[in-house]
Design a protein around this motif. Structure first.
Motif, PDB file in Angstrom:
ATOM      1  N   SER A 164       0.805  -1.221   0.000  1.00 46.88           N
ATOM      2  CA  SER A 164       0.000   0.000   0.000  1.00 46.88           C
ATOM      3  C   SER A 164       0.839   1.273   0.000  1.00 46.88           C
ATOM      4  O   SER A 164       0.299   2.365   0.184  1.00 46.88           O
ATOM      5  CB  SER A 164      -0.925   0.007   1.221  1.00 46.88           C
ATOM      6  N   THR A 165       2.147   1.158  -0.220  1.00 49.21           N
ATOM      7  CA  THR A 165       3.034   2.311  -0.090  1.00 49.21           C
ATOM      8  C   THR A 165       2.724   3.402  -1.096  1.00 49.21           C
ATOM      9  O   THR A 165       2.938   4.584  -0.827  1.00 49.21           O
ATOM     10  CB  THR A 165       4.505   1.863  -0.238  1.00 49.21           C
ATOM     11  N   GLY A 166       2.191   3.047  -2.244  1.00 51.63           N
ATOM     12  CA  GLY A 166       1.872   4.047  -3.261  1.00 51.63           C
ATOM     13  C   GLY A 166       0.539   4.733  -3.055  1.00 51.63           C
ATOM     14  O   GLY A 166       0.127   5.561  -3.884  1.00 51.63           O
ATOM     15  N   MET A 167      -0.147   4.427  -1.945  1.00 47.63           N
ATOM     16  CA  MET A 167      -1.486   4.988  -1.696  1.00 47.63           C
ATOM     17  C   MET A 167      -1.585   5.568  -0.291  1.00 47.63           C
ATOM     18  O   MET A 167      -2.613   5.482   0.366  1.00 47.63           O
ATOM     19  CB  MET A 167      -2.544   3.893  -1.884  1.00 47.63           C
ATOM     20  N   LYS A 191      12.082  -2.438   2.920  1.00 51.91           N
ATOM     21  CA  LYS A 191      12.946  -3.611   2.723  1.00 51.91           C
ATOM     22  C   LYS A 191      13.519  -4.118   4.042  1.00 51.91           C
ATOM     23  O   LYS A 191      14.730  -4.176   4.250  1.00 51.91           O
ATOM     24  CB  LYS A 191      14.045  -3.299   1.704  1.00 51.91           C
ATOM     25  N   ALA A 192      12.634  -4.483   4.935  1.00 53.18           N
ATOM     26  CA  ALA A 192      13.032  -4.970   6.254  1.00 53.18           C
ATOM     27  C   ALA A 192      14.026  -6.120   6.154  1.00 53.18           C
ATOM     28  O   ALA A 192      13.803  -7.072   5.407  1.00 53.18           O
ATOM     29  CB  ALA A 192      11.800  -5.423   7.041  1.00 53.18           C
ATOM     30  N   GLU A 197      17.894  -1.632   4.174  1.00 52.33           N
ATOM     31  CA  GLU A 197      16.715  -1.354   4.997  1.00 52.33           C
ATOM     32  C   GLU A 197      16.687   0.105   5.458  1.00 52.33           C
ATOM     33  O   GLU A 197      17.707   0.691   5.805  1.00 52.33           O
ATOM     34  CB  GLU A 197      16.741  -2.273   6.218  1.00 52.33           C
ATOM     35  N   LYS A 198      15.460   0.657   5.477  1.00 56.00           N
ATOM     36  CA  LYS A 198      15.240   1.996   6.028  1.00 56.00           C
ATOM     37  C   LYS A 198      13.978   1.963   6.883  1.00 56.00           C
ATOM     38  O   LYS A 198      13.041   1.220   6.587  1.00 56.00           O
ATOM     39  CB  LYS A 198      15.075   3.033   4.908  1.00 56.00           C
ATOM     40  N   THR A 219       7.857  -1.525  -1.839  1.00 56.48           N
ATOM     41  CA  THR A 219       8.609  -2.495  -1.030  1.00 56.48           C
ATOM     42  C   THR A 219       8.737  -2.047   0.421  1.00 56.48           C
ATOM     43  O   THR A 219       9.807  -2.137   1.020  1.00 56.48           O
ATOM     44  CB  THR A 219      10.017  -2.747  -1.633  1.00 56.48           C
ATOM     45  N   ALA A 220       7.642  -1.549   0.984  1.00 57.21           N
ATOM     46  CA  ALA A 220       7.658  -1.119   2.378  1.00 57.21           C
ATOM     47  C   ALA A 220       6.392  -1.589   3.085  1.00 57.21           C
ATOM     48  O   ALA A 220       5.349  -1.772   2.459  1.00 57.21           O
ATOM     49  CB  ALA A 220       7.773   0.402   2.466  1.00 57.21           C
TER      50      ALA A 220
END
Length: 250
Positions: A164-167, A191-192, A197-198, A219-220
Motif C-alpha cells: 500500500s506504499t503508493g497509496m 525492505k526490512a 533497509e530503512k 517495497t515497504a
C-alpha cells in the motif's frame, strides 16, 4: 516433488535451515523475482535450472513444474517472506492437485516479523493491543467490502499494512475515518532486514509526507498503532505475584 519455500524477509541468513537445504538439493528453482534476495540462489547445484517467475504466468510456472516432474526432478518454488501471506500459493497447489503432483510447504520469516525486528517492536503489549491485523489497501486487487481499512481501523488494534506504499494519502484518510487519531504513531519500514533497509517513525497523518520526503514508493510495510510509542503494563507471566504450573507466586 515440489517444495514451496519461504525465502524469509530479505537477509540471506533468515531463510530456515530446512529451506536452505531444499535449495541445495533442488534440480529446478522458480523464484519470485526482485522480491527474493538472489544471494539465496548461490547454494544451488551447478546444473540447477533457475526461472524468475516475475516474467511468467501461473500457466508457465506450472508448465515448468510439469516438465520437471516428467523428468523426475525436484522443484523448489521460492517465495518471498512466508508464502502464506499474499503468496498466491493456493492457486498453484490447486493446479498441482489436478495434475496429481506431490508438494509440501516450508514456512519462512514474514516481512512483518522483519519489520518488527527493524523497530525493536513488540506488536502486542498488555492493555494496549493484543491483536495484530495484517491487511492491504485495495488497488488492482480488490479486498472484500467487510475488510475495508476503515472497518479494520475501528478496532484500534495494531495494524500491519502490506502492498500500500503508493497509496499513503488515501490510507491516512481511511485510517482516520475508521477511528485512529491523526497523531497515532505509525512507521514505514522499507525492505526490512535487507542491507538497504530503512525505517521511519511518524504519525498516521504524516505517512504520505514521510514517504515522499524519503523517496519511499514501494517495497515497504506500514505499521500503525500505539504499540509504537506508549506506556504499557508489564506482562503477568513474569510478575512475581503471578503463579504458573512452573513457579509459585511470591
Amino acid at each position: 516433488m515440489v517444495h514451496f519455500v519461504g525465502a524469509g524477509s530479505g537477509a540471506v541468513d533468515l531463510i530456515t535451515v530446512r529451506g536452505q537445504n531444499l535449495l541445495r538439493e533442488a534440480d529446478v528453482i522458480i523464484y519470485a523475482g526482485s522480491l527474493v534476495n538472489q544471494e539465496l540462489l548461490e547454494v544451488r547445484k551447478e546444473d540447477c535450472k533457475v526461472y524468475n517467475s516475475a516474467f511468467m504466468t501461473l500457466e508457465q510456472v506450472i508448465g515448468e513444474v510439469k516438465k520437471a516432474e516428467e523428468a523426475e526432478l525436484t522443484t523448489v518454488r521460492l517465495h518471498t517472506g512466508d508464502p502464506s501471506i499474499y503468496g498466491a500459493i493456493r492457486e498453484q497447489m490447486d493446479c498441482l492437485d489436478q495434475l496429481e503432483i506431490a508438494y509440501d510447504y516450508c514456512p519462512g520469516v514474514s516481512s512483518f516479523c522483519g519489520a518488527a525486528s527493524a523497530l525493536n517492536l513488540e506488536y502486542t503489549l498488555p492493555d494496549v493491543s493484543q491483536t495484530v491485523i495484517l491487511t492491504r489497501m485495495e488497488g488492482r486487487t480488490s479486498v472484500p467490502e467487510k475488510e475495508k481499512i476503515e472497518s479494520l481501523a475501528s478496532h484500534q488494534a495494531t495494524m500491519v499494512i502490506f502492498l500500500s506504499t503508493g497509496m499513503l494519502d488515501e490510507l491516512s484518510k481511511r485510517l482516520i475515518d475508521g477511528g485512529y487519531q491523526e497523531d497515532t504513531p505509525a512507521a514505514i519500514v522499507y525492505k526490512a532486514t535487507w542491507p538497504d533497509e530503512k525505517k521511519f517513525v511518524c504519525t498516521v497523518k504524516t505517512l504520505e509526507k514521510t514517504a515522499r520526503e524519503n523517496q519511499i514508493t514501494k517495497t515497504a510495510l506500514i505499521i500503525v498503532g500505539n504499540v509504537l510509542a506508549c506506556e504499557y503494563r508489564r506482562s503477568d507471566l513474569y510478575h512475581p505475584n503471578f503463579e504458573t504450573e512452573f513457579r509459585k507466586a511470591d
